[in-house]
Design an enzyme around this catalytic site. Structure first.
Site: not given
Ligand code: AMP
Length: 415
Positions: A7, A14, A91, A181, A242, A332, A335, A390
């Site tokens: 990813n 990742k 990804r 996403h 953003r 993050g 959750e 993911e």
């Protein structure tokens, strides 16, 4: 089958090597053991490598990592023997009009992903470097699958898909709302379905992926019908760095006033705005919550704006869906922050959304792939938290597509 998931973000990579097993629901592959996982962070400068073998962390390593190819080679140095990698799932941020589903990567697909870098110059080159780097190390016989962030949103109806621009102009430059996403929202939906036992056919959901990047999606019958990110991931919610939605006139106005070109303003909107820009302090929600408690007014304002924008979108998507059965938090922040979830849902009792204070407070740091219910028993609009996984979702897609591809050999059962 042992699948390596890569990813690649703009400055991070990742990775996770996991055993995929047969025997999941509806004959789907299901994730088994994670053998190795970790991340390279800080690509483009001095980077760190975090590595976990069967969940046990190794000391962090640091070295100069100028680009993604170097990062990939660094990761592969820790994956010996490489023969254990039987497939790779990548990804890829932008699949454009062309890719409405995941795809097994061959030379033609690689060329098409390369061409899509024009639409996603900030994102696709990193994914591409990941694919090319993995091929260089593993050779072309290890099958690879591209899983696109945009693919989940190919079901957007026309009114949610287009901008009100001159038709020919938009068509000439492939300008439309793509949404991003997708793997995260798809895994939130899958987590909700697994937790509630829903078949999704009749459910109307609003999924909120709140991490450093943030987006919200309206889902009917398991399909995305509206989403907050658009032509690029810049549109929509207030994010870590953003801005999300703003009046497009601001771009040329700022460029003129500050005597810079539009691309520089775009960089400010992507990298220096959002929570970071408003607070003047950080894009990290944990730090902002602490600062706001210590009476930092700008930190408090940044949090207020973040929650307000998210609530505004939830309201809009309730209208899009004609009401909803559940909202699902992930990422993050989604959750791990009962405070932010509580503030987003504040004052939403009018539509049947009543959070359970204790359930909400107790829901932090869920194990990946698990879920929790945080609304009151009698709430007609339920709320859940899903620790979206993911990487497992990408691994599942990888096996699924390799199974159905004539290019590859069938997967062996390992259950
Ligand atoms: P992600 O991009 O999904 O890794 O999410 C990163 C964001 O989650 C950052 O803003 C973190 O500050 C935020 N985050 C992680 N843990 C917590 C927490 N316990 N409370 C509030 N925010 C958190």
């Amino acid at each position: 089958m042992r699948v390596l998931v890569l990813n690649s973000g703009s400055s991070s990579l990742k990775f996770r090597l996991l055993d995929m097993l047969e025997g999941g629901p509806q004959g789907e592959p299901k994730p088994g053991r994670t053998l190795i996982s970790g991340a390279v962070k800080g690509i483009g400068g001095t980077a760190t490598l975090e590595l976990f073998t069967e969940g046990v962390g190794a000391p962090k390593e640091t070295q100069s990592v100028p680009d993604h190819s170097t990062a990939i080679r660094w990761v592969f140095d820790h994956l010996a023997p490489l023969s254990q990698v039987e497939a790779v799932g990548h990804r890829v941020v932008h699949g454009g009009e062309r890719f409405s589903q995941s795809v097994v990567i061959d030379d033609a697909v690689l060329t098409e992903i390369e061409a899509l870098s024009e639409l996603a110059p900030l994102h696709n080159p990193a994914s591409l470097a990941g694919i090319v780097g993995a091929r260089e190390v593993l050779g072309s016989t290890v099958p690879m699958v591209a899983v696109f962030d945009t693919a989940f949103h190919h079901t957007l109806p026309p009114a949610a898909r287009i901008y009100a621009l001159p038709h020919e102009l938009a068509a000439r430059h492939q300008i439309r709302r793509y949404g991003f996403h997708g793997t995260a929202h798809a895994s939130l939906v899958a987590g909700y379905a697994a937790f509630t036992g829903s078949t999704l056919e009749k459910d109307r959901l609003i999924t909120l992926q709140l991490g450093n990047g943030c987006s919200v999606t309206a889902i009917a019958g398991g399909k995305s019908v509206e989403t907050s990110m658009g032509f690029t991931p810049l549109e929509g919610l207030v994010m870590g760095t953003r801005s999300g939605d703003l009046d497009p006139s601001i771009v040329s106005y700022l460029a003129q006033r500050e005597k810079v070109d539009a691309s520089e303003v775009e960089r400010w909107l992507n990298e220096q705005s959002g929570l970071l820009g408003v607070s003047g302090r950080t894009n990290d929600m944990r730090e902002l919550e602490e600062a706001a408690q210590a009476h930092d007014g700008r930190a408090a304002l940044a949090i207020e704006l973040f929650c307000y924008r998210a609530r505004k979108y939830v309201g809009a998507y309730l209208a899009v869906l004609g009401g909803a059965d559940a909202i699902v938090f992930g990422g993050g922040i989604g959750e791990n922050s009962p405070e932010i979830r509580g503030r987003i849902c504040a004052g939403m009792e009018w539509c049947g959304l009543f959070l359970d204070v204790e359930r909400n407070k107790a829901t932090v740091h869920l194990p990946p792939g698990s879920a929790a219910w945080i609304s009151q028993d009698a709430a007609s609009l339920a709320a859940y938290v899903v620790a979206d996984d993911e990487e497992s979702w990408i691994a599942r897609e990888t096996v699924r597509w390799l199974r159905s591809s004539p290019l590859s050999s069938p997967c062996e059962g390992e259950d």
